[in-house]
Write a protein that holds these residues in place. Sequence first.
Motif, PDB file in Angstrom:
ATOM      1  N   MET A 142      -8.358   1.389  -3.587  1.00  0.00           N
ATOM      2  CA  MET A 142      -9.225   1.062  -2.457  1.00  0.00           C
ATOM      3  C   MET A 142     -10.664   1.501  -2.689  1.00  0.00           C
ATOM      4  O   MET A 142     -11.602   0.900  -2.130  1.00  0.00           O
ATOM      5  CB  MET A 142      -8.682   1.709  -1.180  1.00  0.00           C
ATOM      6  CG  MET A 142      -7.416   1.057  -0.641  1.00  0.00           C
ATOM      7  SD  MET A 142      -7.611  -0.724  -0.279  1.00  0.00           S
ATOM      8  CE  MET A 142      -8.923  -0.696   0.957  1.00  0.00           C
TER       9      MET A 142
ATOM     10  N   VAL B  87     -12.000  -5.483   4.202  1.00  0.00           N
ATOM     11  CA  VAL B  87     -11.034  -4.468   4.616  1.00  0.00           C
ATOM     12  C   VAL B  87     -10.789  -4.567   6.118  1.00  0.00           C
ATOM     13  O   VAL B  87     -11.613  -5.115   6.870  1.00  0.00           O
ATOM     14  CB  VAL B  87     -11.530  -3.036   4.276  1.00  0.00           C
ATOM     15  CG1 VAL B  87     -11.689  -2.865   2.782  1.00  0.00           C
ATOM     16  CG2 VAL B  87     -12.825  -2.720   5.004  1.00  0.00           C
ATOM     17  N   GLU B  88      -9.659  -4.011   6.528  1.00  0.00           N
ATOM     18  CA  GLU B  88      -9.387  -3.826   7.945  1.00  0.00           C
ATOM     19  C   GLU B  88      -9.439  -2.343   8.229  1.00  0.00           C
ATOM     20  O   GLU B  88      -8.895  -1.528   7.480  1.00  0.00           O
ATOM     21  CB  GLU B  88      -7.998  -4.384   8.294  1.00  0.00           C
ATOM     22  CG  GLU B  88      -7.950  -5.897   8.313  1.00  0.00           C
ATOM     23  CD  GLU B  88      -6.628  -6.427   8.863  1.00  0.00           C
ATOM     24  OE1 GLU B  88      -5.651  -5.633   8.911  1.00  0.00           O
ATOM     25  OE2 GLU B  88      -6.547  -7.622   9.207  1.00  0.00           O
TER      26      GLU B  88
ATOM     27  N   TRP C 267     -12.026  -1.426  -4.504  1.00  0.00           N
ATOM     28  CA  TRP C 267     -11.986  -2.581  -3.596  1.00  0.00           C
ATOM     29  C   TRP C 267     -13.178  -2.562  -2.650  1.00  0.00           C
ATOM     30  O   TRP C 267     -13.878  -3.559  -2.482  1.00  0.00           O
ATOM     31  CB  TRP C 267     -10.666  -2.555  -2.825  1.00  0.00           C
ATOM     32  CG  TRP C 267     -10.461  -3.682  -1.858  1.00  0.00           C
ATOM     33  CD1 TRP C 267     -10.804  -3.687  -0.537  1.00  0.00           C
ATOM     34  CD2 TRP C 267      -9.874  -4.961  -2.129  1.00  0.00           C
ATOM     35  NE1 TRP C 267     -10.462  -4.879   0.046  1.00  0.00           N
ATOM     36  CE2 TRP C 267      -9.887  -5.685  -0.916  1.00  0.00           C
ATOM     37  CE3 TRP C 267      -9.331  -5.545  -3.248  1.00  0.00           C
ATOM     38  CZ2 TRP C 267      -9.374  -6.965  -0.811  1.00  0.00           C
ATOM     39  CZ3 TRP C 267      -8.813  -6.842  -3.153  1.00  0.00           C
ATOM     40  CH2 TRP C 267      -8.843  -7.538  -1.956  1.00  0.00           C
ATOM     41  N   ARG C 268     -13.429  -1.403  -2.070  1.00  0.00           N
ATOM     42  CA  ARG C 268     -14.571  -1.297  -1.151  1.00  0.00           C
ATOM     43  C   ARG C 268     -15.902  -1.337  -1.875  1.00  0.00           C
ATOM     44  O   ARG C 268     -16.874  -1.954  -1.413  1.00  0.00           O
ATOM     45  CB  ARG C 268     -14.458  -0.004  -0.337  1.00  0.00           C
ATOM     46  CG  ARG C 268     -13.420  -0.060   0.765  1.00  0.00           C
ATOM     47  CD  ARG C 268     -13.578   1.107   1.719  1.00  0.00           C
ATOM     48  NE  ARG C 268     -14.870   1.108   2.394  1.00  0.00           N
ATOM     49  CZ  ARG C 268     -15.026   1.084   3.716  1.00  0.00           C
ATOM     50  NH1 ARG C 268     -13.959   1.032   4.504  1.00  0.00           N
ATOM     51  NH2 ARG C 268     -16.204   1.090   4.261  1.00  0.00           N
TER      52      ARG C 268
ATOM     53  N   GLY D  40      -9.863   2.348   5.035  1.00  0.00           N
ATOM     54  CA  GLY D  40      -9.243   1.150   5.579  1.00  0.00           C
ATOM     55  C   GLY D  40      -8.142   0.644   4.662  1.00  0.00           C
ATOM     56  O   GLY D  40      -7.660   1.354   3.776  1.00  0.00           O
ATOM     57  N   HIS D  41      -7.751  -0.609   4.872  1.00  0.00           N
ATOM     58  CA  HIS D  41      -6.716  -1.207   4.039  1.00  0.00           C
ATOM     59  C   HIS D  41      -6.971  -2.702   3.873  1.00  0.00           C
ATOM     60  O   HIS D  41      -7.772  -3.294   4.599  1.00  0.00           O
ATOM     61  CB  HIS D  41      -5.317  -0.968   4.636  1.00  0.00           C
ATOM     62  CG  HIS D  41      -5.189  -1.417   6.056  1.00  0.00           C
ATOM     63  ND1 HIS D  41      -5.356  -0.575   7.123  1.00  0.00           N
ATOM     64  CD2 HIS D  41      -4.912  -2.645   6.594  1.00  0.00           C
ATOM     65  CE1 HIS D  41      -5.200  -1.238   8.256  1.00  0.00           C
ATOM     66  NE2 HIS D  41      -4.919  -2.503   7.948  1.00  0.00           N
ATOM     67  N   ILE D  42      -6.294  -3.296   2.922  1.00  0.00           N
ATOM     68  CA  ILE D  42      -6.443  -4.718   2.641  1.00  0.00           C
ATOM     69  C   ILE D  42      -5.716  -5.515   3.716  1.00  0.00           C
ATOM     70  O   ILE D  42      -4.592  -5.174   4.100  1.00  0.00           O
ATOM     71  CB  ILE D  42      -5.881  -5.050   1.243  1.00  0.00           C
ATOM     72  CG1 ILE D  42      -6.682  -4.295   0.173  1.00  0.00           C
ATOM     73  CG2 ILE D  42      -5.919  -6.552   0.981  1.00  0.00           C
ATOM     74  CD1 ILE D  42      -6.087  -4.391  -1.225  1.00  0.00           C
ATOM     75  N   ARG D  43      -6.359  -6.556   4.190  1.00  0.00           N
ATOM     76  CA  ARG D  43      -5.765  -7.388   5.232  1.00  0.00           C
ATOM     77  C   ARG D  43      -4.424  -7.943   4.755  1.00  0.00           C
ATOM     78  O   ARG D  43      -4.304  -8.504   3.665  1.00  0.00           O
ATOM     79  CB  ARG D  43      -6.706  -8.542   5.587  1.00  0.00           C
ATOM     80  CG  ARG D  43      -6.222  -9.394   6.748  1.00  0.00           C
ATOM     81  CD  ARG D  43      -7.245 -10.456   7.112  1.00  0.00           C
ATOM     82  NE  ARG D  43      -8.469  -9.853   7.617  1.00  0.00           N
ATOM     83  CZ  ARG D  43      -9.650  -9.945   6.989  1.00  0.00           C
ATOM     84  NH1 ARG D  43      -9.742 -10.600   5.845  1.00  0.00           N
ATOM     85  NH2 ARG D  43     -10.724  -9.372   7.509  1.00  0.00           N
TER      86      ARG D  43
ATOM     87  N   ASP E 159       0.860  -1.185   0.000  1.00  0.00           N
ATOM     88  CA  ASP E 159       0.000   0.000   0.000  1.00  0.00           C
ATOM     89  C   ASP E 159       0.896   1.235   0.000  1.00  0.00           C
ATOM     90  O   ASP E 159       1.721   1.423   0.904  1.00  0.00           O
ATOM     91  CB  ASP E 159      -0.899  -0.012   1.236  1.00  0.00           C
ATOM     92  CG  ASP E 159      -2.061   0.956   1.130  1.00  0.00           C
ATOM     93  OD1 ASP E 159      -1.814   2.122   0.751  1.00  0.00           O
ATOM     94  OD2 ASP E 159      -3.197   0.569   1.452  1.00  0.00           O
TER      95      ASP E 159
END
Length: 357
Positions: A342, A352-353, A345-346, A284-287, A272
Amino acid sequence: MLIFRQLFDASSSTYTYLLGDRLSGEAVLIDPVFEQTRRDAALLYELGLQLRWTLETHVHADHVTGAWLLRDRTGSRIALSCHGGAKGADRLLEHDDRVVFGERYLEVRATPGHTNGCLTYVLDDQSMAFTGDCLLIRGCGRTDFQQGDAATMYRSVHEQIFPLPGNCLLYPAHDYRGLTVTSVDEERAWNPRLGGDSSVGDFAGYMKNLGLPHPKKIDVAVPANLNCGQPAEGLADAGDPHWAALTFTFGGIWEIQPHVLEEAGERVQVIDVRQPEEFDGSLGHIRGARLIPLDQLAARSGDIDAGRPVVAVCRSGTRSAQAVVMLQRAGFSEVANLAGGMLRWRAEGCAVEGGAA
Protein backbone atom coordinates in the motif's frame (compact mmCIF):
# COMPACT_ATOMS: atom_id res chain seq x y z
CA MET A 1 34.43 -3.78 -8.95
CA LEU A 2 33.48 -7.33 -9.89
CA ILE A 3 30.03 -8.67 -9.05
CA PHE A 4 30.11 -12.44 -8.59
CA ARG A 5 27.37 -14.93 -7.76
CA GLN A 6 27.43 -18.72 -7.67
CA LEU A 7 23.98 -20.20 -8.38
CA PHE A 8 22.83 -23.82 -8.10
CA ASP A 9 20.32 -26.07 -9.82
CA ALA A 10 19.51 -28.90 -7.43
CA SER A 11 17.99 -31.30 -9.96
CA SER A 12 21.20 -31.51 -12.02
CA SER A 13 23.71 -30.35 -9.37
CA THR A 14 24.80 -27.67 -11.84
CA TYR A 15 26.50 -24.42 -10.90
CA THR A 16 25.74 -21.29 -12.90
CA TYR A 17 28.09 -18.35 -12.48
CA LEU A 18 27.25 -14.67 -12.84
CA LEU A 19 30.07 -12.18 -13.32
CA GLY A 20 29.31 -8.50 -13.71
CA ASP A 21 31.28 -5.30 -14.10
CA ARG A 22 29.68 -2.87 -11.65
CA LEU A 23 30.90 0.25 -13.46
CA SER A 24 29.42 -0.59 -16.87
CA GLY A 25 26.62 -2.86 -15.67
CA GLU A 26 27.59 -5.54 -18.21
CA ALA A 27 27.53 -9.20 -17.21
CA VAL A 28 28.10 -12.77 -18.37
CA LEU A 29 26.51 -16.03 -17.24
CA ILE A 30 28.44 -19.29 -17.39
CA ASP A 31 26.46 -22.53 -17.82
CA PRO A 32 22.86 -21.29 -17.39
CA VAL A 33 20.17 -23.94 -16.85
CA PHE A 34 16.91 -23.96 -18.82
CA GLU A 35 14.62 -24.31 -15.79
CA GLN A 36 16.40 -21.46 -13.96
CA THR A 37 16.11 -18.71 -16.57
CA ARG A 38 13.45 -16.83 -14.58
CA ARG A 39 15.71 -16.89 -11.53
CA ASP A 40 18.72 -15.70 -13.50
CA ALA A 41 16.81 -12.91 -15.26
CA ALA A 42 15.40 -11.75 -11.93
CA LEU A 43 18.85 -11.57 -10.36
CA LEU A 44 20.21 -9.59 -13.31
CA TYR A 45 17.33 -7.13 -12.98
CA GLU A 46 17.70 -6.75 -9.21
CA LEU A 47 21.45 -6.18 -9.50
CA GLY A 48 20.98 -3.68 -12.32
CA LEU A 49 23.01 -5.73 -14.80
CA GLN A 50 22.67 -6.16 -18.55
CA LEU A 51 23.49 -9.67 -19.73
CA ARG A 52 25.91 -9.53 -22.66
CA TRP A 53 26.96 -13.16 -23.01
CA THR A 54 25.94 -16.64 -21.95
CA LEU A 55 28.95 -18.95 -22.02
CA GLU A 56 28.99 -22.74 -22.10
CA THR A 57 31.88 -24.73 -20.71
CA HIS A 58 30.79 -27.60 -23.00
CA VAL A 59 27.77 -29.30 -24.56
CA HIS A 60 26.16 -30.72 -21.43
CA ALA A 61 24.63 -34.19 -21.12
CA ASP A 62 22.88 -33.70 -17.76
CA HIS A 63 20.80 -30.55 -18.26
CA VAL A 64 19.51 -28.29 -21.02
CA THR A 65 21.13 -24.88 -21.27
CA GLY A 66 19.15 -21.69 -20.69
CA ALA A 67 21.20 -19.80 -23.28
CA TRP A 68 18.51 -19.54 -25.96
CA LEU A 69 15.78 -18.49 -23.51
CA LEU A 70 18.02 -15.82 -21.99
CA ARG A 71 18.88 -14.49 -25.42
CA ASP A 72 15.17 -14.34 -26.20
CA ARG A 73 14.38 -12.52 -22.92
CA THR A 74 17.39 -10.25 -22.45
CA GLY A 75 19.01 -9.80 -25.84
CA SER A 76 22.21 -11.53 -24.70
CA ARG A 77 24.46 -13.44 -27.07
CA ILE A 78 25.51 -17.09 -26.95
CA ALA A 79 29.13 -18.24 -27.06
CA LEU A 80 30.66 -21.71 -26.87
CA SER A 81 33.52 -23.73 -28.29
CA CYS A 82 34.09 -23.92 -32.02
CA HIS A 83 34.69 -27.65 -31.44
CA GLY A 84 31.38 -28.24 -29.64
CA GLY A 85 29.33 -28.93 -32.76
CA ALA A 86 26.41 -26.74 -31.68
CA LYS A 87 24.31 -24.64 -34.05
CA GLY A 88 22.76 -21.24 -33.38
CA ALA A 89 25.54 -19.61 -31.33
CA ASP A 90 26.45 -15.98 -31.90
CA ARG A 91 30.15 -16.66 -31.42
CA LEU A 92 32.31 -19.77 -31.63
CA LEU A 93 35.22 -19.53 -29.24
CA GLU A 94 38.80 -20.62 -29.79
CA HIS A 95 41.73 -21.04 -27.43
CA ASP A 96 43.13 -17.66 -26.25
CA ASP A 97 39.97 -15.74 -27.22
CA ARG A 98 38.65 -13.12 -24.82
CA VAL A 99 35.04 -12.48 -23.81
CA VAL A 100 34.70 -8.87 -22.69
CA PHE A 101 32.10 -7.51 -20.28
CA GLY A 102 32.59 -3.85 -19.42
CA GLU A 103 36.17 -3.31 -18.24
CA ARG A 104 36.68 -7.00 -17.45
CA TYR A 105 37.22 -10.06 -19.58
CA LEU A 106 37.46 -13.84 -19.44
CA GLU A 107 40.28 -15.63 -21.20
CA VAL A 108 39.22 -18.76 -23.07
CA ARG A 109 41.32 -21.89 -22.62
CA ALA A 110 40.58 -25.07 -24.54
CA THR A 111 40.50 -27.98 -22.08
CA PRO A 112 39.15 -31.01 -23.99
CA GLY A 113 39.00 -34.51 -22.58
CA HIS A 114 35.47 -34.72 -21.21
CA THR A 115 34.25 -33.55 -24.62
CA ASN A 116 36.07 -32.07 -27.61
CA GLY A 117 34.48 -28.69 -26.93
CA CYS A 118 35.32 -28.24 -23.25
CA LEU A 119 36.50 -24.76 -22.27
CA THR A 120 37.87 -23.22 -19.10
CA TYR A 121 37.25 -19.49 -18.57
CA VAL A 122 39.96 -17.61 -16.64
CA LEU A 123 39.25 -14.16 -15.18
CA ASP A 124 41.57 -11.41 -16.42
CA ASP A 125 43.55 -11.18 -13.14
CA GLN A 126 43.75 -14.99 -12.81
CA SER A 127 42.05 -14.84 -9.42
CA MET A 128 39.39 -17.34 -10.50
CA ALA A 129 38.72 -19.85 -13.26
CA PHE A 130 35.61 -21.77 -14.31
CA THR A 131 36.59 -25.30 -15.23
CA GLY A 132 33.33 -26.88 -16.34
CA ASP A 133 33.54 -30.68 -16.22
CA CYS A 134 37.25 -30.78 -16.94
CA LEU A 135 38.32 -30.36 -13.32
CA LEU A 136 35.89 -30.84 -10.45
CA ILE A 137 36.57 -30.47 -6.73
CA ARG A 138 38.81 -33.47 -5.92
CA GLY A 139 37.64 -35.07 -9.13
CA CYS A 140 37.01 -34.53 -12.83
CA GLY A 141 34.44 -35.16 -15.53
CA ARG A 142 34.01 -38.63 -17.00
CA THR A 143 35.85 -39.63 -20.16
CA ASP A 144 33.86 -42.66 -21.32
CA PHE A 145 31.44 -41.06 -23.82
CA GLN A 146 30.84 -37.91 -25.92
CA GLN A 147 34.42 -37.71 -27.35
CA GLY A 148 35.92 -38.35 -23.91
CA ASP A 149 39.61 -39.18 -23.70
CA ALA A 150 41.58 -39.59 -20.46
CA ALA A 151 45.00 -38.69 -21.87
CA THR A 152 43.61 -35.54 -23.43
CA MET A 153 41.96 -34.50 -20.15
CA TYR A 154 45.19 -35.13 -18.23
CA ARG A 155 47.07 -32.79 -20.58
CA SER A 156 44.31 -30.17 -20.40
CA VAL A 157 44.48 -30.02 -16.62
CA HIS A 158 48.26 -30.11 -16.36
CA GLU A 159 48.90 -27.66 -19.21
CA GLN A 160 46.02 -25.19 -18.90
CA ILE A 161 44.73 -25.23 -15.30
CA PHE A 162 47.52 -26.33 -12.96
CA PRO A 163 49.96 -23.67 -14.31
CA LEU A 164 47.61 -20.93 -13.01
CA PRO A 165 48.62 -19.20 -9.75
CA GLY A 166 48.27 -21.49 -6.74
CA ASN A 167 45.73 -19.21 -5.07
CA CYS A 168 43.52 -19.05 -8.17
CA LEU A 169 40.04 -20.17 -7.14
CA LEU A 170 38.52 -22.91 -9.26
CA TYR A 171 34.77 -23.15 -9.79
CA PRO A 172 33.43 -26.36 -11.38
CA ALA A 173 30.25 -26.92 -13.38
CA HIS A 174 28.98 -29.48 -10.88
CA ASP A 175 29.37 -30.79 -7.39
CA TYR A 176 27.39 -33.65 -5.87
CA ARG A 177 28.52 -33.27 -2.24
CA GLY A 178 27.70 -29.63 -1.52
CA LEU A 179 31.25 -28.35 -2.13
CA THR A 180 31.46 -24.97 -3.82
CA VAL A 181 35.03 -23.94 -4.65
CA THR A 182 38.61 -25.15 -4.61
CA SER A 183 42.00 -23.75 -5.64
CA VAL A 184 44.86 -24.68 -7.95
CA ASP A 185 47.13 -25.46 -5.00
CA GLU A 186 44.52 -27.74 -3.42
CA GLU A 187 43.89 -29.73 -6.57
CA ARG A 188 47.58 -30.03 -7.40
CA ALA A 189 48.14 -31.53 -3.96
CA TRP A 190 44.94 -33.42 -3.17
CA ASN A 191 43.05 -34.33 -6.33
CA PRO A 192 43.13 -38.16 -6.14
CA ARG A 193 42.93 -38.54 -9.91
CA LEU A 194 45.11 -35.75 -11.26
CA GLY A 195 47.12 -34.33 -8.40
CA GLY A 196 50.30 -35.32 -6.60
CA ASP A 197 52.57 -37.63 -8.55
CA SER A 198 49.80 -39.04 -10.75
CA SER A 199 50.94 -39.89 -14.28
CA VAL A 200 48.85 -40.01 -17.43
CA GLY A 201 48.89 -43.80 -17.17
CA ASP A 202 47.71 -43.71 -13.57
CA PHE A 203 44.90 -41.35 -14.53
CA ALA A 204 43.81 -43.40 -17.55
CA GLY A 205 43.65 -46.53 -15.41
CA TYR A 206 41.57 -44.74 -12.79
CA MET A 207 39.10 -43.39 -15.35
CA LYS A 208 38.78 -46.72 -17.17
CA ASN A 209 37.44 -48.36 -14.02
CA LEU A 210 34.97 -45.73 -12.77
CA GLY A 211 31.90 -47.75 -13.84
CA LEU A 212 29.54 -44.76 -13.90
CA PRO A 213 25.86 -45.09 -14.94
CA HIS A 214 24.58 -43.51 -18.15
CA PRO A 215 23.53 -39.85 -17.62
CA LYS A 216 19.76 -39.77 -17.10
CA LYS A 217 19.04 -36.78 -19.34
CA ILE A 218 21.58 -37.40 -22.10
CA ASP A 219 19.02 -38.33 -24.78
CA VAL A 220 17.20 -35.03 -24.24
CA ALA A 221 20.01 -32.73 -23.12
CA VAL A 222 22.61 -33.32 -25.81
CA PRO A 223 20.30 -32.74 -28.83
CA ALA A 224 18.81 -29.66 -27.15
CA ASN A 225 22.22 -28.27 -26.28
CA LEU A 226 23.47 -28.80 -29.81
CA ASN A 227 20.68 -26.29 -30.61
CA CYS A 228 21.81 -23.92 -27.82
CA GLY A 229 18.75 -24.84 -25.76
CA GLN A 230 16.14 -23.60 -28.23
CA PRO A 231 12.79 -25.09 -27.12
CA ALA A 232 10.12 -26.47 -29.37
CA GLU A 233 7.95 -23.80 -30.97
CA GLY A 234 5.46 -22.34 -28.54
CA LEU A 235 7.33 -23.50 -25.43
CA ALA A 236 9.60 -20.48 -24.97
CA ASP A 237 7.32 -18.97 -22.35
CA ALA A 238 5.74 -22.20 -21.13
CA GLY A 239 4.61 -21.82 -17.56
CA ASP A 240 4.72 -18.03 -17.53
CA PRO A 241 1.56 -16.37 -16.17
CA HIS A 242 -0.65 -14.77 -18.83
CA TRP A 243 -3.35 -13.19 -16.67
CA ALA A 244 -1.25 -10.05 -16.10
CA ALA A 245 2.19 -8.61 -16.78
CA LEU A 246 4.11 -9.96 -13.80
CA THR A 247 7.71 -9.76 -12.65
CA PHE A 248 9.53 -12.75 -11.17
CA THR A 249 11.82 -11.90 -8.26
CA PHE A 250 15.08 -13.59 -7.31
CA GLY A 251 13.31 -14.55 -4.09
CA GLY A 252 10.99 -16.74 -6.16
CA ILE A 253 7.81 -14.61 -6.00
CA TRP A 254 5.69 -13.29 -8.85
CA GLU A 255 4.96 -9.57 -8.36
CA ILE A 256 2.48 -7.20 -9.96
CA GLN A 257 3.08 -3.47 -10.26
CA PRO A 258 0.42 -1.05 -8.95
CA HIS A 259 -0.58 0.33 -12.38
CA VAL A 260 -0.93 -3.21 -13.78
CA LEU A 261 -3.20 -4.23 -10.91
CA GLU A 262 -5.27 -1.08 -11.31
CA GLU A 263 -5.77 -1.83 -15.01
CA ALA A 264 -6.73 -5.45 -14.28
CA GLY A 265 -9.83 -4.33 -12.40
CA GLU A 266 -12.36 -6.97 -11.38
CA ARG A 267 -10.61 -9.77 -13.30
CA VAL A 268 -8.38 -10.06 -10.23
CA GLN A 269 -9.37 -10.58 -6.60
CA VAL A 270 -7.34 -8.59 -4.08
CA ILE A 271 -6.70 -10.14 -0.66
CA ASP A 272 -5.44 -7.67 1.95
CA VAL A 273 -3.52 -9.55 4.66
CA ARG A 274 -3.02 -6.66 7.10
CA GLN A 275 -4.77 -6.37 10.46
CA PRO A 276 -8.25 -4.76 10.57
CA GLU A 277 -6.95 -1.53 12.13
CA GLU A 278 -4.47 -1.19 9.24
CA PHE A 279 -7.11 -1.94 6.63
CA ASP A 280 -9.19 0.94 8.00
CA GLY A 281 -6.17 3.06 8.94
CA SER A 282 -4.24 5.92 7.41
CA LEU A 283 -3.10 4.11 4.24
CA GLY A 284 -6.63 3.02 3.39
CA HIS A 285 -7.23 0.02 1.18
CA ILE A 286 -7.76 -0.90 -2.46
CA ARG A 287 -11.36 -0.66 -3.62
CA GLY A 288 -12.92 -4.12 -3.63
CA ALA A 289 -10.13 -5.66 -1.54
CA ARG A 290 -11.09 -8.42 0.84
CA LEU A 291 -9.55 -8.43 4.31
CA ILE A 292 -8.08 -11.75 5.46
CA PRO A 293 -5.28 -11.14 7.99
CA LEU A 294 -2.16 -13.18 7.40
CA ASP A 295 -2.55 -15.14 10.63
CA GLN A 296 -5.97 -16.32 9.40
CA LEU A 297 -5.08 -16.96 5.78
CA ALA A 298 -4.22 -20.67 6.01
CA ALA A 299 -7.50 -21.46 7.76
CA ARG A 300 -9.58 -19.29 5.42
CA SER A 301 -7.93 -20.01 2.06
CA GLY A 302 -10.94 -22.15 1.15
CA ASP A 303 -13.05 -18.98 1.17
CA ILE A 304 -11.07 -17.56 -1.78
CA ASP A 305 -12.19 -18.25 -5.36
CA ALA A 306 -9.52 -20.55 -6.80
CA GLY A 307 -10.80 -19.86 -10.32
CA ARG A 308 -9.70 -16.21 -10.39
CA PRO A 309 -6.19 -14.74 -10.10
CA VAL A 310 -5.29 -13.52 -6.61
CA VAL A 311 -3.15 -10.53 -5.63
CA ALA A 312 -1.98 -10.35 -2.02
CA VAL A 313 -1.51 -6.92 -0.44
CA CYS A 314 -0.02 -5.58 2.79
CA ARG A 315 1.67 -2.37 3.95
CA SER A 316 5.06 -2.83 2.24
CA GLY A 317 4.87 -6.11 0.31
CA THR A 318 6.62 -8.19 2.98
CA ARG A 319 3.72 -9.99 4.66
CA SER A 320 1.93 -10.36 1.36
CA ALA A 321 4.99 -12.13 -0.10
CA GLN A 322 4.53 -14.75 2.60
CA ALA A 323 0.83 -14.82 1.77
CA VAL A 324 1.73 -15.74 -1.82
CA VAL A 325 3.78 -18.68 -0.58
CA MET A 326 0.94 -19.82 1.68
CA LEU A 327 -1.62 -19.59 -1.12
CA GLN A 328 0.62 -21.52 -3.49
CA ARG A 329 0.93 -24.27 -0.89
CA ALA A 330 -2.85 -24.27 -0.67
CA GLY A 331 -3.07 -24.98 -4.40
CA PHE A 332 -3.51 -21.51 -5.92
CA SER A 333 -1.58 -21.31 -9.19
CA GLU A 334 -2.45 -17.76 -10.27
CA VAL A 335 -1.25 -15.63 -7.39
CA ALA A 336 1.04 -12.58 -7.14
CA ASN A 337 2.28 -10.05 -4.62
CA LEU A 338 1.61 -6.32 -4.95
CA ALA A 339 5.09 -4.84 -5.30
CA GLY A 340 5.73 -2.30 -2.55
CA GLY A 341 2.33 -2.84 -0.95
CA MET A 342 0.00 0.00 0.00
CA LEU A 343 2.93 2.37 0.48
CA ARG A 344 3.80 2.10 -3.21
CA TRP A 345 0.15 1.99 -4.27
CA ARG A 346 -0.48 5.35 -2.65
CA ALA A 347 2.86 6.83 -3.74
CA GLU A 348 1.95 6.13 -7.36
CA GLY A 349 -1.41 7.88 -6.97
CA CYS A 350 -3.62 4.81 -7.32
CA ALA A 351 -7.18 5.02 -6.00
CA VAL A 352 -7.84 4.11 -2.36
CA GLU A 353 -10.83 3.85 -0.08
CA GLY A 354 -10.55 5.41 3.35
CA GLY A 355 -7.20 6.49 4.74
CA ALA A 356 -5.70 9.89 5.38
CA ALA A 357 -5.87 12.61 2.77
